[in-house]
Design an enzyme around this catalytic site. Structure first.
Site, PDB file in Angstrom:
ATOM      1  N   SER A  60      -9.800   2.162   2.564  1.00 32.47           N
ATOM      2  CA  SER A  60      -8.879   2.859   1.687  1.00 32.47           C
ATOM      3  C   SER A  60      -7.925   1.953   0.917  1.00 32.47           C
ATOM      4  O   SER A  60      -7.362   2.351  -0.094  1.00 32.47           O
ATOM      5  CB  SER A  60      -8.056   3.829   2.510  1.00 32.47           C
ATOM      6  OG  SER A  60      -7.264   3.131   3.467  1.00 32.47           O
ATOM      7  N   SER A 106     -10.078  -0.245   6.807  1.00 33.77           N
ATOM      8  CA  SER A 106      -9.467  -0.142   5.475  1.00 33.77           C
ATOM      9  C   SER A 106      -8.728  -1.379   4.983  1.00 33.77           C
ATOM     10  O   SER A 106      -8.299  -1.420   3.832  1.00 33.77           O
ATOM     11  CB  SER A 106      -8.521   1.059   5.430  1.00 33.77           C
ATOM     12  OG  SER A 106      -9.253   2.254   5.432  1.00 33.77           O
ATOM     13  N   LYS A 128       0.851  -1.198   0.000  1.00 34.14           N
ATOM     14  CA  LYS A 128       0.000   0.000   0.000  1.00 34.14           C
ATOM     15  C   LYS A 128       0.887   1.247   0.000  1.00 34.14           C
ATOM     16  O   LYS A 128       1.879   1.310   0.730  1.00 34.14           O
ATOM     17  CB  LYS A 128      -0.910  -0.014   1.233  1.00 34.14           C
ATOM     18  CG  LYS A 128      -2.020   1.037   1.218  1.00 34.14           C
ATOM     19  CD  LYS A 128      -2.936   0.881   2.428  1.00 34.14           C
ATOM     20  CE  LYS A 128      -4.050   1.922   2.457  1.00 34.14           C
ATOM     21  NZ  LYS A 128      -4.917   1.786   3.650  1.00 34.14           N
TER      22      LYS A 128
END
Ligand SMILES: [Mg+2]
Ligand SMILES: [Zn+2]
Lengths: 99, 507, 500
Positions: free
Chosen positions: B155, B179, B80
């Site tokens: 997210s 997330s 990420k």
């Protein structure tokens, strides 16, 4: 719970250093009002004699030894700088006073 | 499609370590897959082809002399874009950090490298991890491989989509309000939020410090457990890091896979159903609970009366901390600087304001203003202070629940993946995605999402959330692994195999 | 240009008003590393070379508390007779400023580590004034900005600024007094004496360099006036940038006279920050803030609370050194000083230096004489504080020993000290390099004497004829030839010897 006015949003934007546009201020004022109304239910517990939790895991006394670690080089430190001069970060003129 | 990209991380590692396939071949297969499908999925913001192949080559050299850095050495991973990497830009999905090359690696990044895990690139995310759909990325949305018109969750939508699109067998996510788990649920993948403090936050670009926690994402529970053991562990660079041995999650996942949950007490959270929950999601959940019973678990209903305040507390605490954490993006030391071409005319304060205005997207600005408000003199007690009291009450709910049961279960999210654009103009509707995941962030305990089937009405994945007490992460791995085996047996093979062929629907 | 403010005669101020003081002192700790990261805590250095992701406020970086700094904070608190918190936290003080990398300062807010103390301060006449301490808390320093263009490095009118973050994150202890009332005419003296006493105390604790000139001890002076019949405090101003003890005194005095003039003239005092100007001994207004700053304090989520055990506190308390004033009395007795001699020593800022010199082996009278006379003069000439002179007590003690054993005359000793001050190295190295050893070898001296006599045959003749007074010229010549390294008395003896 008080709702949030457009002027208040403008003040908050200034505090947060956001040069928000008029349209944005209008939009945010409406949205923040809705959000605040939804989250204001936390106030239902505010009278209760409950200690606040600031940290999910209750640790105390976490200290680092006073031992020097390697630093970044000046070049690494400045590598992302929008502007640099004489080994320093170059920034626009500062108007306010130090606090 | 190369066979290699369909393998689990554990199986791929096995082949690499037995030298049936090289790490370089495995990496190349995934790079090829990215080149093939990422135009449609947009899971990656940056693909580090050279770095990945070099790292893979190093693993192959080590294996050739009999050194295997870890059980996952040689396996590719999608990172990420919230974790700093010395060899790839770290943007956090924001224009304000476009092209920023950090001068240091996050602790998680260091551990991945040390374990011989090959970092393919950086995945897309909602800007500063604020969002539940990845639509808030400044670099455009990520598409759900199950239906490219739909969101992959957020997210960490880039990480979850990369798994579902077979672009990577492993990924790293961060979970502040769900997330990792919510993207896992809506993409039919596994996402784990470990106990707060067990995975270092050093180098994780902060959204909300007291809630943020990095964790493993994978297509199987065992893979997640293997990755969990690589990234977890004490780090003196993070003062909130817990100085205790890593929980035996791999062992627990293997034990669970034997399919026996006798003696395990499972609590169903009463509050997580009803209005706002999609019927297909509830059906999947109920079927999963029945499966747990069939595996020998004792299932009871428990009540967590203060969970209804969690969303409100979260949307005060997270924006408050974010308003402070994001103050550093000010155009002085790194990142974007906007001076409207009027160099020398404008003051530092004006340049800060113009830059932040231009560099942050609407959701980030909205939350900064909300957080600034909640912390203001005069409002602190009513908002931030009350939210922290709620936090205490939620922790107490968990404590009393875990006195009755070993783990708690709930749907991971109330609905399956919605259409891109559907909720973007309604922040409140968007925030409801995190209804079931937020309590564990506030309390800091462990929670994961494991796929629980496809909702009847739309054929899209739903997730089963399993929650465990803080520092008892292994319990949820055992339950999830047992459920996973039973689910695959009952549904005729791994759920992830039912994701449509991307070529067939490439746009 | 700011107009020169009107001021009131000091005596008149006191007839009409009572001053109220509040002093905030920031002390940079002398730990090895910064407050929240492992970067070296050193003064100066190439810009941005003592920085890391943490103290540069880079995305993803996290603070980690320096345990030594916490210990120093507690020792300071204990030395100031404070209570030590059983549980306290760091908080974030949020405001934007380019010298502060995170745009918040990690500080302490409503939970300081030390609170409710006092410091008894001795005034010039020997009386004691008790300064009540509100709190001492931990925080971090900011970076330094260099303002380019416009008027000489001043912030106003600069074209742009250059930032160096070497100082960012250096551990600071902020010590805040309660409002000091009842000082009357002595307000400026109390302010100076308090800062001086605090400085001695901190030096004794060895927690800081306490160099006001380098900013490792900084004082902000809050001053307000109360009319004689008033029951509430007046509006205060906060004067910053007060860089010496003398300035503390002068700044307080100036603000008192300025406030009084404004108030008597029917004006109002604006609550504002003011800057002390050393050259004019006046203050000027800083930029007034339109609205009160809202710092949005909240507990620092990246750091965990501090809960010092009572055992730890007791241990630190037991390990505190003697307070400076107790130690002073002891040294006065040991060294046999009169009150006046002791005061001279203290006023010259030489007490610690003399003590250290004595510890290094010198006799107290010798050590005192070096520091109070010759070295004090040198400091004055160089416009430096005594402690800043580039000579250590050990070096002074060595020079003293060389005099005591006859290796150096007093005059030569001063030359050796000059050499050390000039950076020529240790005393022995200076003696060697400059050839300053007393020439005690008679054969070498005799040769020099013979040479001098041969060069001035007429003088030699006079001496031989009994005019011993004429020997002075030969002594001078010999001393010149030996660059002053000869013992003049011995030279004279040799001359008489050779001429008889
Ligand atoms: Mg302060
Ligand atoms: Zn540093």
């Amino acid at each position: 719970m008080p709702s949030i006015s457009r002027d208040e949003v403008a003040h908050l934007a200034r505090l947060a250093r956001l040069a928000a546009t008029d349209d944005e201020l209008d939009l945010f004022a409406g949205q923040l009002d809705t959000i605040l109304n939804a989250v204001a239910q936390v106030g239902e517990v505010s009278q209760q004699d409950v200690p606040p939790t600031s940290h999910a895991v209750p640790l105390t006394n976490v200290f680092r030894e006073d031992v020097v670690r390697p630093c970044l080089t000046q070049q690494q430190a400045l590598s992302g700088a929008p502007s640099a001069e004489e080994g320093r970060f170059r920034v626009p003129r500062i108007l306010g006073e130090e606090q | 499609m190369s066979e290699l990209i369909r393998l689990s991380a554990a199986d791929l590692a096995d082949k690499i370590h037995k030298r049936e396939v090289s790490a370089v071949e495995a990496t190349q297969a995934h790079l090829d897959r990215i080149a093939e499908v990422d135009g449609a999925v947009h899971a990656f913001l940056h693909v580090n082809t050279e770095g990945a192949l070099a790292a893979a080559a190093k693993v192959d050299e080590q294996i050739a002399v009999g050194e295997v850095a870890s059980p996952l050495a040689g396996v590719p991973l999608a990172l990420k874009d919230v974790m700093t990497t010395i060899d790839a830009p770290t943007t956090v999905g924001s224009k304000i950090l476009e092209n920023w090359l950090p001068p240091y690696d996050a602790t998680v990044t260091e551990r991945l490298r040390a374990a011989g895990i090959v970092i393919l690139g950086k995945t897309n995310m909602d800007e500063f991890a604020m969002g539940s759909s990845t639509e808030n990325s400044a670099y455009g949305p990520t598409h759900n491989p199950w239906d490219l018109e739909r969101i992959p969750g957020g997210s960490g939508g880039g990480s979850s989509a990369s798994l579902a699109a077979f672009e990577a067998p492993l990924a790293i996510g961060t979970d502040t309000g769900g997330s990792i788990r919510q993207p896992g649920a809506v993409t039919g993948t596994v996402g784990v939020k470990p106990t707060y403090g067990t995975v270092s936050r050093y180098g994780l670009v902060a959204f909300s410090s007291s809630l943020d926690q990095a964790g493993p994402c994978a297509r199987t529970v065992l893979d997640a457990a293997l990755l969990h053991e690589v990234i977890a562990g004490y780090d003196p660079m993070d003062s909130t890091s817990i100085n205790q041995p890593v929980r035996p999650v791999v062992e627990a996942a293997r034990q669970g896979a034997t399919g026996d949950l006798k003696g395990v007490k499972v609590g169903v959270v009463r509050e997580f159903r009803g209005e706002g929950y999609q019927q297909g999601v509830i059906d999947c959940f109920d079927a999963a609970v029945q499966q747990l019973r069939d595996l020998g678990a004792e299932v009871v209903e428990v009540s967590c009366p203060h969970f209804k305040y969690a969303l409100g507390a979260y949307y005060l605490i997270a924006p408050s901390e974010a308003s402070s954490n994001l103050a550093r993006f000010d155009a002085m030391r790194y990142g974007l600087r906007v001076d409207n071409g009027a160099l020398g005319e404008l003051s530092a304060e004006q340049v800060m304001s113009l830059t932040r205005e231009a560099g942050f997207g609407p959701e980030v600005k909205r939350r900064i203003i909300l957080g600034t408000y909640a912390l203001s003199a005069g409002y602190y007690d009513a908002y931030y202070g009350s939210a922290q009291k709620v936090r205490t009450l939620i922790s107490r709910d968990f404590t009393s629940a875990f006195e009755q049961v070993d783990v708690l279960v709930a749907p991971t999210t109330p609905t399956t993946a919605f259409k891109i654009g559907e909720r973007i103009d309604d922040p409140l509707a968007m925030y409801l995605n995190d209804l079931c995941t937020i309590p564990s962030n506030l309390a800091g305990n462990a929670a994961l999402s494991v796929p629980s089937g496809l909702a009847a009405e739309d054929g899209l994945p739903a997730g089963l959330q399993v929650m465990a007490p803080a520092l008892a992460d292994e319990r949820m791995y055992r339950v999830a692994a047992a459920y996973e085996v039973a689910r695959d047996a009952a549904q005729g093979g791994p759920l992830i195999n039912r994701v449509p062929e991307l070529e067939a629907i490439s746009r | 240009m700011t107009a020169v403010a009107e001021v009131m005669d000091y005596d008149e101020v006191l007839e009409r008003f009572d001053p109220v003081l509040g002093l905030e002192v920031h002390v940079e700790l002398n730990t090895n590393t910064k407050m929240f990261c492992g970067c070296a805590n050193v003064f100066g250095g190439e810009p941005n070379t003592h920085v890391c992701p943490v103290c540069l406020g880079m995305p993803g970086a996290l603070p980690a508390v320096n345990g030594k700094a916490v210990e120093s904070a507690m020792r300071i608190g204990l030395a100031l007779n404070c209570e030590i918190a059983e549980w306290c936290r760091f908080a974030r003080k949020n405001y934007f400023y380019p010298d502060m990398p995170k745009n918040f300062q990690t500080s302490q807010y409503d939970e300081p580590i030390a609170f409710n103390g006092y410091l008894d301060v001795e005034l010039d006449d020997g009386s004691i004034f008790r300064v009540d301490i509100e709190r001492a808390h931990m925080e971090e320093d900011t970076g330094k900005s260099l303002h380019v263009g416009g008027a000489t490095g001043r912030i106003h009118g600069a074209d742009y600024s250059l930032l160096d973050y070497n100082r960012a994150g250096v551990p600071l202890i902020e010590i805040v007094t309660k409002p000091l009332v009842g000082t009357g005419a002595r307000a400026p003296e109390v302010a100076r004496a308090y800062v001086a006493a605090l400085r001695d105390l901190l030096r004794g604790l060895d927690v800081s360099d306490v160099r006001m000139d380098q900013g490792s001890l900084r004082c902000d002076a809050n001053v307000s006036l109360m009319a004689k019949d008033a029951t509430e405090f007046g509006t205060r101003t906060e004067t910053k940038n007060v860089n010496s003890l003398r300035s503390v005194e002068r700044a307080v005095r100036y603000e008192m006279t300025r406030h009084a003039a404004v108030l008597v003239g029917g004006g109002k005092i604006k609550q504002e920050t003011r800057h002390f100007d050393e050259s004019t001994a006046t203050t000027r207004a800083g930029r007034t803030k339109e609205t009160a700053e809202d710092y949005r304090y909240f507990p620092e989520p990246d750091l965990v609370p501090i809960a010092p055990s009572r055992e730890w506190v007791a241990e630190l308390k037991a390990g505190l050194p003697q307070p400076p004033w107790v130690r002073r009395k002891r040294l006065q007795e040991e060294w046999g000083l009169s009150d006046a001699e002791l005061r001279d020593l203290v006023n010259a800022d030489a007490l610690d230096l003399v003590a250290a010199t004595v510890d290094a082996g010198a006799k107290s009278d010798d050590a005192r004489s070096w520091w109070v006379s010759y070295l004090s003069q040198q400091a004055k000439t160089l416009n430096k504080e005594l402690a800043e002179l580039p000579i250590t007590p050990a070096q002074v003690a060595r020079v003293s020993a060389l005099v005591a054993d006859g290796s150096l005359t007093n005059k030569l000793a001063r030359a050796v000290v000059d050499g050390v001050l000039a950076g020529e190295g240790e005393p022995d190295a200076v003696v060697e390099a400059r050839g300053l050893k007393v020439v005690s070898d008679d054969s070498a001296l005799t040769a020099a004497v013979d040479e001098a006599l041969a060069a001035q045959p007429d003088v030699a003749e006079k001496i031989r004829s009994g005019k011993v007074a004429a020997a002075g010229a030969i002594v001078g010549a010999v001393m010149k030839a030996t660059k002053g390294s000869a013992d003049a008395k011995r030279v004279r003896e040799l001359i008489i010897e050779r001429c008889s």
